[in-house]
Motif scaffolding. Sequence first.
Motif, short mmCIF file in Angstrom:
data_model
loop_
_atom_site.label_atom_id
_atom_site.label_comp_id
_atom_site.label_asym_id
_atom_site.label_seq_id
_atom_site.Cartn_x
_atom_site.Cartn_y
_atom_site.Cartn_z
N VAL A 101 -8.07 -2.05 3.84
CA VAL A 101 -8.02 -3.23 4.71
C VAL A 101 -9.44 -3.71 5.05
CG1 VAL A 101 -7.29 -4.10 6.97
CG2 VAL A 101 -5.78 -2.61 5.65
N GLY A 102 -10.34 -2.76 5.31
CA GLY A 102 -11.72 -3.16 5.58
C GLY A 102 -12.34 -3.89 4.40
N GLY A 103 -12.02 -3.45 3.19
CA GLY A 103 -12.52 -4.14 2.00
C GLY A 103 -11.97 -5.54 1.86
N LEU A 104 -10.68 -5.73 2.24
CA LEU A 104 -10.08 -7.07 2.14
C LEU A 104 -10.81 -8.08 3.01
CD1 LEU A 104 -6.23 -6.31 2.16
CD2 LEU A 104 -7.68 -6.89 0.21
N TRP A 124 -4.22 7.53 5.75
CA TRP A 124 -4.67 6.56 6.76
C TRP A 124 -6.11 6.12 6.51
CZ3 TRP A 124 -8.89 7.70 9.76
CH2 TRP A 124 -9.27 9.04 9.84
N ARG A 125 -6.94 7.06 6.00
CA ARG A 125 -8.33 6.70 5.70
C ARG A 125 -8.37 5.74 4.51
NH1 ARG A 125 -12.78 5.84 7.91
NH2 ARG A 125 -12.63 7.83 9.05
N GLN A 126 -7.55 6.00 3.48
CA GLN A 126 -7.49 5.10 2.33
C GLN A 126 -7.04 3.70 2.76
OE1 GLN A 126 -5.39 6.64 -1.17
NE2 GLN A 126 -5.63 8.73 -0.40
N PHE A 177 0.83 -1.21 0.00
CA PHE A 177 0.00 0.00 0.00
C PHE A 177 0.87 1.27 0.00
CE2 PHE A 177 -2.25 3.41 2.15
CZ PHE A 177 -3.47 3.41 1.49
N LEU A 178 1.93 1.25 0.81
CA LEU A 178 2.77 2.45 0.92
C LEU A 178 3.67 2.61 -0.31
CD1 LEU A 178 3.80 2.24 4.68
CD2 LEU A 178 2.10 3.74 3.64
N LEU A 179 4.26 1.51 -0.78
CA LEU A 179 5.23 1.61 -1.87
C LEU A 179 4.59 2.05 -3.19
CD1 LEU A 179 7.53 -1.49 -1.19
CD2 LEU A 179 8.04 0.93 -0.85
N VAL A 180 3.37 1.56 -3.48
CA VAL A 180 2.77 1.95 -4.76
C VAL A 180 2.44 3.44 -4.78
CG1 VAL A 180 1.80 -0.32 -5.23
CG2 VAL A 180 0.43 1.36 -3.99
N LEU A 187 -9.19 8.80 -3.66
CA LEU A 187 -7.79 9.22 -3.56
C LEU A 187 -7.65 10.62 -2.98
CD1 LEU A 187 -6.42 7.84 -6.95
CD2 LEU A 187 -6.30 6.80 -4.68
N ASP A 188 -8.77 11.32 -2.74
CA ASP A 188 -8.70 12.64 -2.11
C ASP A 188 -8.71 12.52 -0.58
OD1 ASP A 188 -11.27 11.62 -2.08
OD2 ASP A 188 -12.21 13.60 -2.08
#
Length: 336
Positions: free
Chosen positions: A71-74, A64-66, A26-29, A59-60
């Motif tokens: 993770v909630g979607g996973l 942390w919210r994204q 998530f962070l690297l992309v 993306l706006d």
Amino acid sequence: MRILRFLLRRLLQLVPVLLGVVVLTFLLVRVLPGDPIRTILGPNATEADAAAARARFGLDQPLWRQFLDYVGGLFTGDFGTSIQSGASVGSEMAVRVGPTVELVVIALAVALVLATVLGIWSARNAGRFGDHTVRVAALVGNSVPEFWLGLVLVLVGYSVLGWAPAPSGRVDPDTDLSLITGADLLDAALTANGPAFVSALEHLVLPVATLVIVIVAPLLRSVRASALEVLASEAYAAAAAHGLGDRLLLRGYLVRAALVRLPALAALVFGFSIGSTVLVEYVFSWQGFGQWALRGLLYRDYPVVQASVLVIALFYVVVFLIADVVHAVLDPRVRI
């Protein structure tokens, strides 16, 4: 029960591994150069258009919210929405994973059989002409780029000999194949569709041959090296000195011991092949997982990249878990 406890313990250990993959991916992309919104909108889009597109894909929102939304979607099986196509990443991935897994599994199975047979035969004939021929052929196959090898096989198998169908997909469209798993050969067998089964099998020949030639070399060398160690061992020499027959020596002493290192190496080859078959898929118009993941990376499609990396990591950990169990079955010295 011992194997069951081992499996449960290893499955629990997979949780922090996959969580680390999720966080890092998530962070690297997001630190990669390039804007996925600008990529899909083009250079003529206004700032208002870009802002509206960012709001549509979330993306706006703060990072942390994204992450929490992702993770909630996973947990609900939602991998997000593709920025490039606007479709569900899960549904796109479902039709892409099956063909690639089927291709890699069949190629690895064929390569394992060839590596076992040729590796043991080569060790028993070490130093002879056949041994040198097998080793050189494996080395040449491993050294050739897979896309070039695929093109050569297409030229020979389709254009010259006419033994294989054109590299235009995975099955003939007029076979009316109903997709269940996405793996065409398996789906044809499950639906008892004979023409589709034959067509899928014919379309698998050249891409499977390409992968087998590329991946068989390290497997063969591992089997040959292990077999040579067994043949030089005191236990094998003592068994031969006691007059045991060749068949008993082969089955009871040589084959099992020669295969001990193979599961871990096969797991490594499998995980590598899942993510690296993209060139083979392009040559044979396979429309598989590798092409889909590469296209997502080129367009900076965050949900697609995150899902593809997570799936590859999941394949790695599951296949290595299976390899550990097989290793323990082959080698009684291993305690699980």
